[in-house]
Enzyme design. Structure first.
Site, PDB file in Angstrom:
ATOM      1  N   ASP A 221      42.521  35.377  46.431  1.00 55.16           N
ATOM      2  CA  ASP A 221      42.352  36.776  46.083  1.00 55.16           C
ATOM      3  C   ASP A 221      42.795  37.656  47.257  1.00 55.16           C
ATOM      4  OD1 ASP A 221      41.650  39.167  45.005  1.00 55.16           O
ATOM      5  OD2 ASP A 221      39.536  38.705  44.715  1.00 55.16           O
ATOM      6  N   TRP A 222      44.103  37.800  47.377  1.00 55.04           N
ATOM      7  CA  TRP A 222      44.683  38.668  48.408  1.00 55.04           C
ATOM      8  C   TRP A 222      45.013  40.003  47.763  1.00 55.04           C
ATOM      9  CZ3 TRP A 222      49.736  37.211  51.584  1.00 55.04           C
ATOM     10  CH2 TRP A 222      50.067  38.290  52.416  1.00 55.04           C
ATOM     11  N   GLU A 223      44.253  41.036  48.153  1.00 51.04           N
ATOM     12  CA  GLU A 223      44.442  42.360  47.548  1.00 51.04           C
ATOM     13  C   GLU A 223      44.996  43.335  48.592  1.00 51.04           C
ATOM     14  OE1 GLU A 223      40.928  43.664  45.491  1.00 51.04           O
ATOM     15  OE2 GLU A 223      40.460  41.660  44.836  1.00 51.04           O
ATOM     16  N   PHE A 224      46.275  43.521  48.650  1.00 53.62           N
ATOM     17  CA  PHE A 224      47.389  42.896  47.956  1.00 53.62           C
ATOM     18  C   PHE A 224      48.500  42.721  48.982  1.00 53.62           C
ATOM     19  CE2 PHE A 224      45.309  45.869  45.035  1.00 53.62           C
ATOM     20  CZ  PHE A 224      44.887  45.004  44.053  1.00 53.62           C
TER      21      PHE A 224
END
Ligand SMILES: *[C@@H]1O[C@H](CO)[C@@H](O)[C@H](O)[C@H]1NC(C)=O
Ligand SMILES: *[C@@H]1O[C@H](CO)[C@@H](O)[C@H](O)[C@H]1NC(C)=O
Ligand SMILES: *[C@@H]1O[C@H](CO)[C@@H](O)[C@H](O)[C@H]1NC(C)=O
Length: 511
Positions: A221-224
């Site tokens: 979950d790399w935002e972003f």
């Protein structure tokens, strides 16, 4: 982050704890009765898995297909490790375990100095004892002898409890996936992708931690990632390395043949601005699912009010656009796309206070707003400041829940205080389920489990979504139900593994 003092409850919370415990005990007894009856069923399932050997090694010539081909839909939910604290008091055993196929455990964080991953709250994850007054009962249930001192074998913390629950719920199966990153950890992804050594440590540490703690896969979950040379390509490299590392763990366990699979998913942005520069087609070769975050389309950061988790709209900010963008532009297999839904609302304090009574929604969206309203007592201070309302507290007091079929969103409006809140309800969940079926998507997931209405099934979002899918929800057992995985674990960690005492017990009871 919330402090640990939160678990020192008042007298009322002791009573409500006891009540919850009573419910848990009943549930566990029920589950165990089931597990006795279905014991043979379980070994049949494992045997069937063996028969399906010779599956194609993922990530090779063609894009990886989802690993539940031809079966039902995914019905997932994120559980956050800050949920146990006040005022949430929400625990893994509260989740509708009989109805979900995947629980995503949020979050693990990256150590930017080493690249390794770490717990964001090890007390909540690994130490909190959710069985405490239940321990004797549990050991009685799992081996028929209440007095053999086995209460210490159960793994602790929310992660431990989830592992225990997925093992005793053998009739309804669900996987538990470790989620890494989240909104507050995005800077660290940027750091590790620039340095091969950090990147390698990240990958090794993620897979090691996933396995040691008994998870069935990894969710990123790399935002972003930003739109520049290094980040999109860095993300691709990270995902590829992670998949290859998972493959290598699988072949170590299964001796070269890929018979079971550790899942890899990505929590992906669901709007064009953050999607168009990502190498989606290349990343798609390595992932099982795209958890599309088709919510948060409007919030405190927006210029005007809007529905935050709408399926359709005149603009590009909607779930339907994101799904078709992935399919039409990048050729992603629709069955790998999972529709994100919101078990929370986002509120706005609308500036222009001149409304007609029983205003139509058209008056409520695309409006100038002034802040997101004041937090109320029942919700987290932090959430309240962001204008976030758990679904279970909606519709807001003294308002009537409304539904907008054109956009597929529920909302309520407090005319007196000029507060507009949009959210998913059972109607939008059912419509979204129909959308998922019609477009042959992979399924849906919710952020996050603590917003769900547990006390009233007719208000339950997960139930409504599954009903919309005609309860055709795919549930495959956890990979840890395969005794070869257990044996591998015991060999690898000996007495030092987080799960060792419990797995030894499972192993011996199956001899
Ligand atoms: C369940 O969903 C899958 C995937 O779309 C489909 O292939 C299957 O026919 C469905 N089963 C039933 C009983 O509807
Ligand atoms: C890419 O963008 C990020 C964020 O703006 C920045 O930190 C990073 O240094 C940039 N990298 C390159 C190669 O421009
Ligand atoms: C449960 O929810 C339904 C639908 O919103 C409502 O009609 C009913 O009164 C609720 N029941 C209880 C006990 O709150």
């Amino acid at each position: 982050m919330v402090g640990h003092s939160a678990h020192h409850g008042s007298r009322t919370s002791v009573i409500s704890h006891l009540l919850i415990l009573l419910i848990v005990i009943t549930l566990i007894i029920e589950m165990c009765l089931y597990s006795r009856i279905f014991k043979n069923q379980r070994s049949d399932d494992i045997r069937d898995n063996f028969k399906n050997g010779g599956r194609q090694v993922p990530g090779m010539a063609q894009n990886q297909g989802p690993h539940i081909e031809g079966e039902g839909f995914l019905s997932g939910v994120y559980y956050s490790n800050w949920s146990p604290y006040k005022p949430r008091f929400h625990f893994p055993h509260d989740i509708n375990l009989m109805q979900v196929s995947h629980i995503y455990y949020a979050f693990f964080k990256i150590n930017p100095r080493t690249g390794g991953i770490e717990n964001t709250d090890s007390w909540s994850d690994l130490e909190m004892n959710l069985y405490k007054p239940l321990a004797i009962k549990s050991s009685e249930l799992i081996n028929g002898n209440p007095n053999n001192g086995n209460q210490n074998i159960l793994p602790l913390g929310c992660i431990g409890e989830l592992f225990y629950l997925k093992n005793i719920c053998s009739d309804k199966k669900f996987k538990v996936i470790m989620s890494i990153g989240g909104w507050s950890d995005s800077e660290n992804f940027k750091i590790i992708i620039k340095d091969n050594k950090l990147l390698k440590n990240f990958v090794d540490s993620s897979v090691e931690t996933m396995f040691r703690l008994g998870f069935d896969g990894v969710d990123l979950d790399w935002e972003f990632p930003e739109n520049n040379q290094s980040e999109p390509q860095g993300y691709l490299k990270l995902v590829k390395m992670l998949r290859l590392k998972l493959n290598s763990l699988e072949s170590q366990i299964f001796g070269g043949r890929v018979e079971d699979h550790f899942q890899l998913s990505i929590a992906a942005p669901a709007f064009k601005d953050k999607l168009f520069y990502l190498p989606i087609t290349e990343i798609d070769q390595y992932v099982d699912y795209w958890n599309m975050m088709t919510y948060d389309y409007y919030g405190s950061w927006s210029e005007t009010t809007g529905y935050h988790s709408n399926l359709f709209s005149e603009t590009e900010l909607n779930g339907n656009f994101a799904m078709h963008y992935m399919i039409d532009k990048f050729g992603v297999n629709s069955r790998k796309l999972v529709l994100g839904m919101a078990a929370y609302g986002r509120s706005f304090h609308i500036k222009d206070n001149k409304f007609e009574p029983f205003s139509q929604n058209s008056v409520l969206i695309n409006k100038i707003f002034k802040g997101v309203g004041k937090p109320t007592k029942e919700i987290d201070k932090a959430d309240g400041k962001e204008g976030i309302w758990p679904y279970k507290n909606l519709p807001k007091k003294d308002t009537i829940e409304q539904y907008d079929p054109k956009y597929v969103s529920a909302y309520c409006f407090d005319e007196k205080n000029s507060i507009f809140i949009s959210y998913d309800n059972t109607k939008s969940a059912k419509t979204k389920a129909e959308y998922v079926m019609h477009n042959k998507l992979g399924g849906g997931f919710w952020w996050e489990s603590c917003g769900e209405a547990y006390t009233n099934e007719s208000r339950s979002l997960i139930n409504a979504f599954n009903e919309g899918l005609h309860f055709n929800v795919s549930s495959k057992p956890s990979i840890f139900q395969d005794m070869r995985v257990v044996k591998y674990y015991l060999n690898k960690y000996g007495d030092d593994g987080f799960l060792t005492p419990y797995l030894k017990h499972l192993d011996s009871s199956k001899q």
